[in-house]
Design a protein around this motif. Structure first.
Motif, PDB file in Angstrom:
ATOM      1  N   LEU A 476       0.763  -1.280  -0.097  1.00  0.00           N
ATOM      2  CA  LEU A 476       0.032  -0.029   0.050  1.00  0.00           C
ATOM      3  C   LEU A 476       0.845   1.260   0.072  1.00  0.00           C
ATOM      4  CD1 LEU A 476      -2.863  -0.568   2.488  1.00  0.00           C
ATOM      5  CD2 LEU A 476      -2.913  -0.239  -0.267  1.00  0.00           C
ATOM      6  N   LEU A 477       2.119   1.257   0.647  1.00  0.00           N
ATOM      7  CA  LEU A 477       2.817   2.330   0.814  1.00  0.00           C
ATOM      8  C   LEU A 477       3.367   2.454  -0.598  1.00  0.00           C
ATOM      9  CD1 LEU A 477       4.778   4.117   2.343  1.00  0.00           C
ATOM     10  CD2 LEU A 477       6.308   2.427   2.602  1.00  0.00           C
ATOM     11  N   LEU A 479       2.116   1.730  -3.465  1.00  0.00           N
ATOM     12  CA  LEU A 479       1.231   2.355  -4.029  1.00  0.00           C
ATOM     13  C   LEU A 479       1.085   3.549  -4.048  1.00  0.00           C
ATOM     14  CD1 LEU A 479      -1.536  -0.928  -4.412  1.00  0.00           C
ATOM     15  CD2 LEU A 479       0.255   0.047  -5.987  1.00  0.00           C
ATOM     16  N   ALA A 480       0.925   3.911  -2.914  1.00  0.00           N
ATOM     17  CA  ALA A 480       0.680   5.580  -2.255  1.00  0.00           C
ATOM     18  C   ALA A 480       1.597   6.390  -2.906  1.00  0.00           C
ATOM     19  CB  ALA A 480       0.587   5.527  -0.818  1.00  0.00           C
ATOM     20  N   GLU A 481       2.949   5.990  -2.972  1.00  0.00           N
ATOM     21  CA  GLU A 481       3.915   6.797  -3.374  1.00  0.00           C
ATOM     22  C   GLU A 481       3.641   7.056  -5.039  1.00  0.00           C
ATOM     23  OE1 GLU A 481       7.606   6.282  -0.427  1.00  0.00           O
ATOM     24  OE2 GLU A 481       7.582   4.875  -2.194  1.00  0.00           O
ATOM     25  N   ARG A 483       0.905   6.849  -6.486  1.00  0.00           N
ATOM     26  CA  ARG A 483      -0.301   7.618  -6.559  1.00  0.00           C
ATOM     27  C   ARG A 483       0.374   9.274  -6.304  1.00  0.00           C
ATOM     28  NH1 ARG A 483      -3.047   7.673  -1.612  1.00  0.00           N
ATOM     29  NH2 ARG A 483      -1.469   9.225  -0.975  1.00  0.00           N
ATOM     30  N   GLU A 484       1.199   9.407  -5.356  1.00  0.00           N
ATOM     31  CA  GLU A 484       1.590  10.912  -5.400  1.00  0.00           C
ATOM     32  C   GLU A 484       2.359  11.390  -6.359  1.00  0.00           C
ATOM     33  OE1 GLU A 484       3.259  12.028  -1.485  1.00  0.00           O
ATOM     34  OE2 GLU A 484       1.468  12.107  -0.912  1.00  0.00           O
TER      35      GLU A 484
ATOM     36  N   SER B 138       4.993  12.761   2.414  1.00  0.00           N
ATOM     37  CA  SER B 138       4.968  11.634   1.752  1.00  0.00           C
ATOM     38  C   SER B 138       4.549  10.475   2.660  1.00  0.00           C
ATOM     39  CB  SER B 138       6.249  11.358   1.010  1.00  0.00           C
ATOM     40  OG  SER B 138       7.037  10.571   1.933  1.00  0.00           O
ATOM     41  N   PRO B 139       3.944   9.613   2.215  1.00  0.00           N
ATOM     42  CA  PRO B 139       3.746   8.073   3.003  1.00  0.00           C
ATOM     43  C   PRO B 139       5.096   7.563   3.650  1.00  0.00           C
ATOM     44  CG  PRO B 139       2.490   8.011   0.805  1.00  0.00           C
ATOM     45  CD  PRO B 139       3.457   9.288   0.781  1.00  0.00           C
ATOM     46  N   ARG B 140       6.071   7.730   2.863  1.00  0.00           N
ATOM     47  CA  ARG B 140       7.389   7.122   3.424  1.00  0.00           C
ATOM     48  C   ARG B 140       7.766   8.204   4.655  1.00  0.00           C
ATOM     49  NH1 ARG B 140      11.127   3.837   1.428  1.00  0.00           N
ATOM     50  NH2 ARG B 140       9.677   3.412  -0.552  1.00  0.00           N
ATOM     51  N   ALA B 178       0.919   7.111   6.432  1.00  0.00           N
ATOM     52  CA  ALA B 178       1.671   5.943   6.156  1.00  0.00           C
ATOM     53  C   ALA B 178       1.008   4.632   5.729  1.00  0.00           C
ATOM     54  CB  ALA B 178       2.152   5.586   7.695  1.00  0.00           C
ATOM     55  N   GLY B 180      -1.105   4.798   3.327  1.00  0.00           N
ATOM     56  CA  GLY B 180      -1.239   5.050   1.986  1.00  0.00           C
ATOM     57  C   GLY B 180      -2.538   5.669   1.716  1.00  0.00           C
TER      58      GLY B 180
END
Lengths: 606, 228
Positions: A476-477, A479-481, A483-484, B138-140, B178, B180
């Motif tokens: 998920l992380l 995929l989120a990146e 998406r960002e 950012s999520p990271r 975090a 997402g």
């Protein structure tokens, strides 16, 4: 080496000297007779109520007495001067049970003592009755009564002495019955111990033979005790034959201890010999006395044979256990012969000593058991130490192996990761950079194309780098990146972008390489949609498929040209998906192209 | 905090200082900023010393700086800015915006970060957002912050472990990002405005900076650099 040799020789010498001293002791130990006592050494004796005849004391029955019950009555005149109250009558040695009467009054201490071996000789300390001043000489009648056996009666001179004179005289040892009870109890305990050890160590012949000897001799001892009923007393003769069996068992024990084979005939003889003797006696073929003597000779001879075997063993192996066990066997044989001599009148002796030596045998066996126990415990400790040491060594070895294996595994993992990284950089960044070079070398260089390719190169580099620390649970992380990065850019070029991955099931096996493959498939799908569509809207959504698989769909409203997406790009995506254990499906409906990425619940190792 | 919520009543040109050692990148960004009506490029430089001198001499609203400078780390420039002009903001530009770079910058007092390849729209949007009191995360970065805060709260953690006291709402946001979630999804879940999420993020940044500063002071006292 020479010191050790001297030590062995010294021990052997000491054992020989002590053994010789014990063997010869009866020849030089004289009974301490009260010095100030009145000595009575004249008597009238009558056998079995027959005619009286004058004899001097000490007196031993003549040897024409055959086997079985016999009785002798000694009449002795006691001078009046000796008849003071408080004095004691001392009979240092008498064989066979004794009853003493003074003027027809039975004296205390002369009772038959069931636990004692009166037939083998005992000392008596009898209290004179507290009567008034002596008026006349007294009449002392002493009866020795043999119930069975062949041991001739014996009566030593008789003393009348003060109590003070008696105290401090060690003869009481031979008169007391406590010694016999003590020996009996010790024998029972040792037999019990040996029995338990034998039951736990059935494979050890030493304990088998020890068990036979200990239990046999205990049975023999217990059978010899009762004086009632008469049937049991009559059977005593047959019990005597057990002696031969016990003697032969001694040979078996000696052979077992020195580690030699026990011949079958010996084992048979242990059982058969007493039966043969008993049968010979019962059938009347042999008279009792010779049969008993043969039985005693077998026992005695066997003891001597056992002693010789043990002695030979000790000379060969220098095991002190053999030497120390040889001593009691030798003494048993030696005193057995002596007692036989006494019985048949060849040797001049008073006490029969074999039973006393048997106590020595029990002591030696007990000492041997304790020694073996100590040796075994030491061996156990040593074995434990060795085992512990080996365990430590092996643990150390295992640790080293483990470290080596860990280092090797991490080396392999590093190498695999390096290879993967190289492959990923080659597939992405390198290709884009080469394209940029090619684009810029064109005569009509297109800055927009160069910029686009450079951005793609940078995007790919970021994807590779951001994938580096991904693991299970991090999809998920990733995929989120994605998406960002992609979302704002799509919106900026006017493409409507919808994103919904809330329903994505959790899948395992996510590694940096796997995550990168998934991102590249999605990136390629989006790029294709824009490039070949050109799409005006893109929707990325997720769902749970069969068996917990993850289904990610990329829809776009672009028109898919037959040669475009079906070409190299799709093959690339498909091979990536297959490597993950999943697949790519492409479909059209309602004027939309839909690419479906199906990922298994557990991604394959890529 | 008030500046984070209210927007200037009258249009205002942000006074900006740009520090970037790579010539073409510096020229590109400078051109973008010069062409933007909302900003006024006060100065452009390529080194840390020039940046510090520029910040000290000029009143600015925003410092945009690279971290890897030929004569030092851009973080020093951010620290100087926070000291000399506390009301001014700082933004870090970076090629990869990796977590170490971003977190160091935030702890030094930066409120935002930007990729060096950002196109004009990205750049203007990022500056506007930042000046309006909103910060990106950012999520990271969120994941690293969540982990770090978790470690700091563990029993038996050393006293010097930084303690950042986030509100439950801030923790929720950090967790959500975090995991997402988009800002929109997060706002829906927490029943707050989508615009509020980056404001919370800004507050988290400020708390991180504060905790870092107190730790720096503590460390300075311990080393005897400051006498109380």
């Amino acid at each position: 080496m020479s010191g050790w040799f001297t030590h062995i020789v010294a021990v052997r010498l000491a054992v020989f000297v002590v053994t010789a001293l014990i063997a010869l002791a009866p020849n030089f130990i004289a009974f301490p007779m009260p010095e100030t006592a009145v000595v009575l050494n004249k008597a009238q004796v009558s056998f079995n109520g027959g005619a009286a005849q004058a004899v001097g004391l000490p007196h031993t029955w003549p040897h024409d007495r055959s086997y079985g019950a016999a009785r002798a009555t000694y009449s002795i005149r006691v001078p009046a001067v000796a008849m003071a109250p408080g004095k004691m009558l001392v009979i240092p040695a008498a064989r066979q049970p004794l009853i003493a009467r003074l003027n027809d009054q039975r004296l205390d201490g002369s009772d038959t003592r069931p636990w004692s071996r009166l037939a083998t000789g005992a000392a008596y300390f009898l209290t004179l009755p507290r009567i008034g001043p002596p008026a006349a000489d007294g009449q002392l009648d002493i009866t020795l009564e043999r119930r069975d056996g062949a041991v001739p009666g014996h009566l030593s001179p008789i003393y009348i002495a003060d109590q003070d004179t008696i105290d401090g005289n060690w003869l009481w040892i031979l008169g007391g019955e406590s010694i016999w009870i003590t020996v009996l109890v010790i024998q029972i305990l040792v037999t019990l111990g040996i029995t338990i050890v034998w039951m736990a160590r059935r494979h050890d012949p030493v304990f088998g033979w020890l068990f036979l000897i200990a239990s046999g001799s205990l049975v023999r001892m217990l059978l010899g005790l009762p004086s009632e009923p008469q049937a049991l007393v009559d059977a005593q003769l047959y019990f005597m034959f057990l002696m031969s069996s016990l003697g032969l068992t001694g040979i078996g024990l000696a052979l077992a201890i020195v580690g030699s084979a026990r011949p079958l005939w010996l084992q048979v003889a242990v059982v058969v010999t007493p039966l043969l003797l008993a049968a010979g006696l019962a059938s009347g073929i042999f008279p009792p006395l010779p049969v008993v003597l043969v039985s005693a000779l077998i026992a005695t001879g066997s003891n001597i044979v056992a002693a010789v075997l043990l002695l030979r063993g000790s000379l060969r192996s220098a095991e002190w256990e053999h030497l120390f066990l040889a001593v009691p066997f030798f003494l048993m044989g030696w005193f057995g012969l002596r007692d036989l001599g006494v019985v048949v009148g060849v040797v001049d002796g008073v006490f029969l000593l074999t039973d006393y030596v048997r106590a020595l045998t029990i002591t030696a066996i007990f000492a041997m058991l304790m020694w073996r126990l100590a040796v075994s415990l030491n061996a156990l400790d040593e074995a434990n130490d060795i085992l512990r040491q080996k365990l430590t060594e092996q643990q150390a070895e295992l640790t080293v192996l483990h470290q080596r294996e860990t280092a090797r595994a991490s080396g392999v993992a590093r190498e695999e990761e390096r290879q993967r990284l190289m492959r990923d950089l080659h597939d992405g960044l390198s290709g884009h950079l080469v394209s940029i070079i090619a684009l810029s070398e064109r005569e009509t260089a297109d800055p927009a194309a160069i910029e686009r390719t450079a951005r793609e190169a940078l995007d790919d580099l970021r994807m590779v780098i951001n994938s580096l620390d991904l693991g299970d649970g991090d999809l998920l992380l990733a995929l989120a990146e994605f998406r960002e990065r992609v979302g704002p850019r799509l919106r900026r070029i006017g493409v409507a972008f919808e994103w919904s991955v809330e329903n994505l099931p959790r899948i395992s096996g996510v590694t940096p390489g796997n995550a990168l493959s998934i991102l590249r498939i999605l990136q390629e799908a989006v790029t294709n949609a824009i490039k070949h569509g050109p799409a005006r809207s893109i929707q990325i959504a997720s769902a749970t498929g069969e068996g917990g698989s993850a289904v990610i769909t990329v829809r776009n409203d672009g028109v898919v040209t037959p040669g475009g997406i079906r070409g190299h790009g799709l093959n690339n995506m498909q091979s990536r998906a297959l490597a993950l254990g999943g697949r790519i499906d492409l479909s059209h409906c309602d004027g939309q192209a839909m690419l479906t990425l199906i990922l298994p619940a557990c991604l394959a190792e890529s | 905090m008030t500046s984070a919520i209210s927007t200037p009543a009258t249009p205002q040109r942000y006074r900006i200082w740009l520090t970037e050692d790579d010539g073409p990148v510096r020229d590109r960004l400078a051109t973008l900023l010069r062409n933007w009506d909302g900003g006024e490029l006060v100065g452009v430089c390529a080194t840390l010393n020039e940046a510090i001198a520029g910040i000290t001499a000029n009143a600015i609203d925003l410092l945009i700086t690279d971290l890897k400078l030929p004569d030092g780390n851009g973080i020093e420039a951010i620290r100087t800015l926070r000291l000399k002009q506390p009301s001014a903001e700082a933004m870090v530009i970076s090629v990869l915006a990796d977590e170490a770079t971003v977190l160091n910058a935030i702890e030094a007092g930066a409120s935002g970060y930007l990729y060096k390849d950002a196109d004009p729209v990205d750049l203007i949007e990022a500056v506007n957002e930042l000046m309006a009191g909103r910060s990106p995360i950012s999520p990271r970065i969120a994941r690293i912050l969540v982990r770090r805060l978790g470690e700091g709260r563990q029993a038996g953690a050393p006293p010097e472990t930084r303690q950042v006291n986030l509100t439950p709402r801030e923790m929720d946001i950090l967790w959500g990002i975090a995991k997402g979630f988009t800002y929109g999804e997060l706002a829906d879940q927490l029943k707050i405005s989508r615009q509020t999420v980056p404001v919370h993020v800004r507050n988290i940044y400020r708390k991180l900076e504060a905790s870092n500063r107190s730790e720096a002071v503590y460390e300075a006292i311990r080393l005897g650099l400051i006498r109380l």
